[in-house]
Scaffold this motif. Structure first.
Motif, PDB file in Angstrom:
ATOM      1  N   GLU A 165       0.833  -1.205   0.000  1.00  0.00           N
ATOM      2  CA  GLU A 165       0.000   0.000   0.000  1.00  0.00           C
ATOM      3  C   GLU A 165       0.870   1.259   0.000  1.00  0.00           C
ATOM      4  O   GLU A 165       0.600   2.226  -0.732  1.00  0.00           O
ATOM      5  CB  GLU A 165      -0.922  -0.007   1.211  1.00  0.00           C
ATOM      6  CG  GLU A 165      -1.809   1.219   1.310  1.00  0.00           C
ATOM      7  CD  GLU A 165      -2.553   1.286   2.635  1.00  0.00           C
ATOM      8  OE1 GLU A 165      -3.242   2.297   2.878  1.00  0.00           O
ATOM      9  OE2 GLU A 165      -2.443   0.326   3.434  1.00  0.00           O
ATOM     10  N   GLU A 166       1.919   1.260   0.822  1.00  0.00           N
ATOM     11  CA  GLU A 166       2.818   2.413   0.855  1.00  0.00           C
ATOM     12  C   GLU A 166       3.516   2.588  -0.491  1.00  0.00           C
ATOM     13  O   GLU A 166       3.687   3.721  -0.992  1.00  0.00           O
ATOM     14  CB  GLU A 166       3.851   2.226   1.972  1.00  0.00           C
ATOM     15  CG  GLU A 166       3.252   2.248   3.371  1.00  0.00           C
ATOM     16  CD  GLU A 166       4.294   1.958   4.443  1.00  0.00           C
ATOM     17  OE1 GLU A 166       5.465   1.734   4.062  1.00  0.00           O
ATOM     18  OE2 GLU A 166       3.939   1.961   5.638  1.00  0.00           O
ATOM     19  N   ARG A 176       2.527   7.578 -11.365  1.00  0.00           N
ATOM     20  CA  ARG A 176       2.851   6.388 -12.139  1.00  0.00           C
ATOM     21  C   ARG A 176       1.785   5.302 -12.043  1.00  0.00           C
ATOM     22  O   ARG A 176       1.881   4.292 -12.743  1.00  0.00           O
ATOM     23  CB  ARG A 176       4.192   5.812 -11.685  1.00  0.00           C
ATOM     24  CG  ARG A 176       5.355   6.759 -11.924  1.00  0.00           C
ATOM     25  CD  ARG A 176       6.637   6.135 -11.419  1.00  0.00           C
ATOM     26  NE  ARG A 176       7.767   7.035 -11.659  1.00  0.00           N
ATOM     27  CZ  ARG A 176       9.029   6.763 -11.289  1.00  0.00           C
ATOM     28  NH1 ARG A 176       9.292   5.608 -10.672  1.00  0.00           N
ATOM     29  NH2 ARG A 176       9.991   7.630 -11.530  1.00  0.00           N
ATOM     30  N   THR A 177       0.798   5.472 -11.158  1.00  0.00           N
ATOM     31  CA  THR A 177      -0.255   4.470 -11.015  1.00  0.00           C
ATOM     32  C   THR A 177      -1.516   5.151 -10.518  1.00  0.00           C
ATOM     33  O   THR A 177      -1.481   6.322 -10.083  1.00  0.00           O
ATOM     34  CB  THR A 177       0.158   3.357 -10.026  1.00  0.00           C
ATOM     35  OG1 THR A 177      -0.823   2.330 -10.031  1.00  0.00           O
ATOM     36  CG2 THR A 177       0.281   3.908  -8.622  1.00  0.00           C
ATOM     37  N   ALA A 178      -2.599   4.410 -10.548  1.00  0.00           N
ATOM     38  CA  ALA A 178      -3.878   4.986 -10.105  1.00  0.00           C
ATOM     39  C   ALA A 178      -4.040   4.835  -8.587  1.00  0.00           C
ATOM     40  O   ALA A 178      -3.406   3.990  -7.956  1.00  0.00           O
ATOM     41  CB  ALA A 178      -5.038   4.288 -10.829  1.00  0.00           C
ATOM     42  N   ALA A 182      -3.837   1.558  -4.122  1.00  0.00           N
ATOM     43  CA  ALA A 182      -3.756   1.675  -2.668  1.00  0.00           C
ATOM     44  C   ALA A 182      -5.072   1.279  -2.006  1.00  0.00           C
ATOM     45  O   ALA A 182      -5.088   0.649  -0.940  1.00  0.00           O
ATOM     46  CB  ALA A 182      -3.365   3.094  -2.274  1.00  0.00           C
ATOM     47  N   ILE A 183      -6.174   1.660  -2.653  1.00  0.00           N
ATOM     48  CA  ILE A 183      -7.483   1.314  -2.086  1.00  0.00           C
ATOM     49  C   ILE A 183      -7.684  -0.200  -2.095  1.00  0.00           C
ATOM     50  O   ILE A 183      -8.203  -0.788  -1.140  1.00  0.00           O
ATOM     51  CB  ILE A 183      -8.602   2.032  -2.855  1.00  0.00           C
ATOM     52  CG1 ILE A 183      -8.453   3.552  -2.698  1.00  0.00           C
ATOM     53  CG2 ILE A 183      -9.964   1.573  -2.361  1.00  0.00           C
ATOM     54  CD1 ILE A 183      -9.446   4.350  -3.506  1.00  0.00           C
ATOM     55  N   GLN A 189      -6.616  -5.853   3.109  1.00  0.00           N
ATOM     56  CA  GLN A 189      -6.293  -5.882   4.539  1.00  0.00           C
ATOM     57  C   GLN A 189      -7.549  -6.069   5.379  1.00  0.00           C
ATOM     58  O   GLN A 189      -7.560  -6.830   6.353  1.00  0.00           O
ATOM     59  CB  GLN A 189      -5.580  -4.587   4.940  1.00  0.00           C
ATOM     60  CG  GLN A 189      -4.203  -4.423   4.333  1.00  0.00           C
ATOM     61  CD  GLN A 189      -3.568  -3.105   4.722  1.00  0.00           C
ATOM     62  OE1 GLN A 189      -3.480  -2.755   5.890  1.00  0.00           O
ATOM     63  NE2 GLN A 189      -3.123  -2.349   3.720  1.00  0.00           N
ATOM     64  N   THR A 190      -8.611  -5.395   4.998  1.00  0.00           N
ATOM     65  CA  THR A 190      -9.870  -5.541   5.746  1.00  0.00           C
ATOM     66  C   THR A 190     -10.397  -6.964   5.646  1.00  0.00           C
ATOM     67  O   THR A 190     -10.887  -7.542   6.626  1.00  0.00           O
ATOM     68  CB  THR A 190     -10.907  -4.551   5.208  1.00  0.00           C
ATOM     69  OG1 THR A 190     -10.390  -3.218   5.293  1.00  0.00           O
ATOM     70  CG2 THR A 190     -12.188  -4.640   6.014  1.00  0.00           C
ATOM     71  N   THR A 191     -10.302  -7.551   4.463  1.00  0.00           N
ATOM     72  CA  THR A 191     -10.744  -8.942   4.285  1.00  0.00           C
ATOM     73  C   THR A 191      -9.925  -9.887   5.158  1.00  0.00           C
ATOM     74  O   THR A 191     -10.472 -10.811   5.783  1.00  0.00           O
ATOM     75  CB  THR A 191     -10.617  -9.345   2.807  1.00  0.00           C
ATOM     76  OG1 THR A 191     -11.401  -8.458   1.999  1.00  0.00           O
ATOM     77  CG2 THR A 191     -11.101 -10.771   2.608  1.00  0.00           C
TER      78      THR A 191
END
Length: 418
Positions: A165-166, A176-178, A182-183, A189-191
């Motif tokens: 995520e970081e 460089r990315t959407a 990160a989302i 992580q929640t799962t």
């Protein structure tokens, strides 16, 4: 001056109680550090095994009385024209008699033999129950150990997701990315946090089950496992495992019950022949003995139908015990084959994961991580590689749990008990 003295008195009292509590704790170690501590506690303190042990001792105590002579009987008879027990003159008669019944035709030895077989059956039944309870306790301990190992794997996976995520956040800041990368890492992580809660709940269930088997309170503390539970299968071949069933305590217990029923059947047939009762007596007239007597008494076998029904009952109980012995052996064969298949399958699955899948998944993840850092692959590829790698590690832990659980069941069949 009194307040400091009282304070020091309370301090000394508290220290004494603390020392006593430590002594009591040292005298009664808490199980859970190793599977051996669970086995020892179960054998020594399981309420079911203690009850079965007491019942076995009670069955042994019945052996000697089963073949003992019945108690003799004594009688005293007063004779006289009126209220003979009050007369003190020479006209009062008093008869004294002592009788003893003697079972003949080997009936006492047959009764003792039947009781002896029942006592052996009770001891064997305790051994069979000990194997089953031990397998249940070992399986519960494996689940207790497995829950911590699974949570540790999930924690490592969550930590890796935070790093990803970081990394995704840095790449998003650089354009460089959407932001979606990160989302997605946060969603994963929640799962995993949800799965962690489920694994932790499974641990508490295992603790409650294990404490119940050990005869402890459901929430009694257990020492965290220090190592992988040591449970080895003696016979790697199914045929060898099944051959041991002929000497399993559950089967031998039913055979002993059948032998007890056979002895009882013979005893019922011997009851066709009457027992003999011998007696001696004396008749007192006034203050002197007037006469003596010797008595022989024989039962008259009038109740033939009742006797035949008792013989039939004994034969049927003998046949039923033999059927139960066969049924117990067939049931154990089914359990043994199922447990062995579970153990073998889980073992092969674990070896495949350890030797092939995990190295492959690790290499895939390292390659995907390096490629994502330079923008050669997308985030979905990296996330999939991470899930495969850590999922393989979790699958290895689950396979080891199934392997150890199957080993516990096989050990209960083949007799690897302390």
């Amino acid at each position: 001056m009194q307040a400091p003295y009282a304070r020091w008195l309370w301090v000394a009292l508290a220290g004494t109680l603390w020392v006593l509590a430590l002594t009591a704790t040292a005298a009664e170690p808490i199980p859970g550090q190793t599977v051996e501590s669970v086995r020892t506690w179960l054998i020594e303190r399981n309420p079911e095994l203690r009850a079965l042990g007491l019942e076995a001792e009670a069955a042994e105590a019945r052996i000697q009385p089963a073949g003992a002579l019945p108690d003799p009987s004594a009688s005293i008879i007063f004779r006289g024209p009126d209220a003979p027990w009050r007369r003190a003159d020479g006209g009062r008669e008093i008869d004294y008699a002592l009788r003893q019944r003697f079972p003949l035709w080997g009936k006492r030895e047959l009764a003792r033999t039947a009781a002896r077989h029942e006592a052996v059956a009770a001891n064997l039944a305790r051994g069979a129950a000990a194997r089953d309870l031990m397998a249940d306790a070992e399986a519960a301990y494996v689940r207790y150990w497995h829950a911590d190992e699974a949570v540790a794997v999930l924690d490592r996976r969550i930590a890796l997701l935070r790093q990803i995520e970081e990394m995704a956040g840095v790449r998003y800041a650089l354009g460089r990315t959407a932001q979606q990368d990160a989302i997605r890492a946060q969603v994963e992580q929640t799962t995993l946090q949800r799965e962690r809660i489920e694994r932790t709940a499974a641990k508490h269930v295992a603790i409650a089950e294990l404490n119940a088997l050990l005869g402890r309170e459901p929430n009694a503390p257990l020492v965290p496992p220090a190592e992988i539970p040591a449970m080895h299968v003696l016979s790697p071949e199914l045929d060898t495992v099944l051959e041991r069933l002929d000497t399993h305590p559950a089967v031998e217990s039913q055979r002993e019950i059948a032998e007890a029923a056979r002895a009882s059947s013979i005893l019922q047939r011997r009851n066709r022949f009457p027992d003999v009762t011998l007696g001696v007596g004396a008749m007192q007239l006034g203050n002197g003995v007037e006469s003596t007597e010797l008595m022989v008494e024989v039962e008259i076998p009038f109740q033939q139908r009742a006797r035949r029904e008792r013989e039939r009952e004994a034969r049927l109980l003998h046949d039923a015990a033999l059927v139960r012995a066969d049924q117990a052996q067939h049931a154990l064969q089914g359990r043994g084959a199922s447990a062995w298949a579970q153990w073998q399958s889980a073992r092969e699955r674990r070896l495949l994961i350890e030797n092939r899948l995990m190295p492959q998944a690790d290499a895939t993840y390292q390659s995907a991580l390096a490629s994502y850092q330079v923008g050669e692959v997308d985030f979905s590829t990296l996330l999939e590689a991470l899930n495969e790698w850590q999922g393989a590690d979790l699958g290895r832990i689950d396979a080891l749990r199934d392997e150890l659980t199957g080993a516990a069941a096989v050990r209960a069949i083949e007799g690897e008990m302390p």
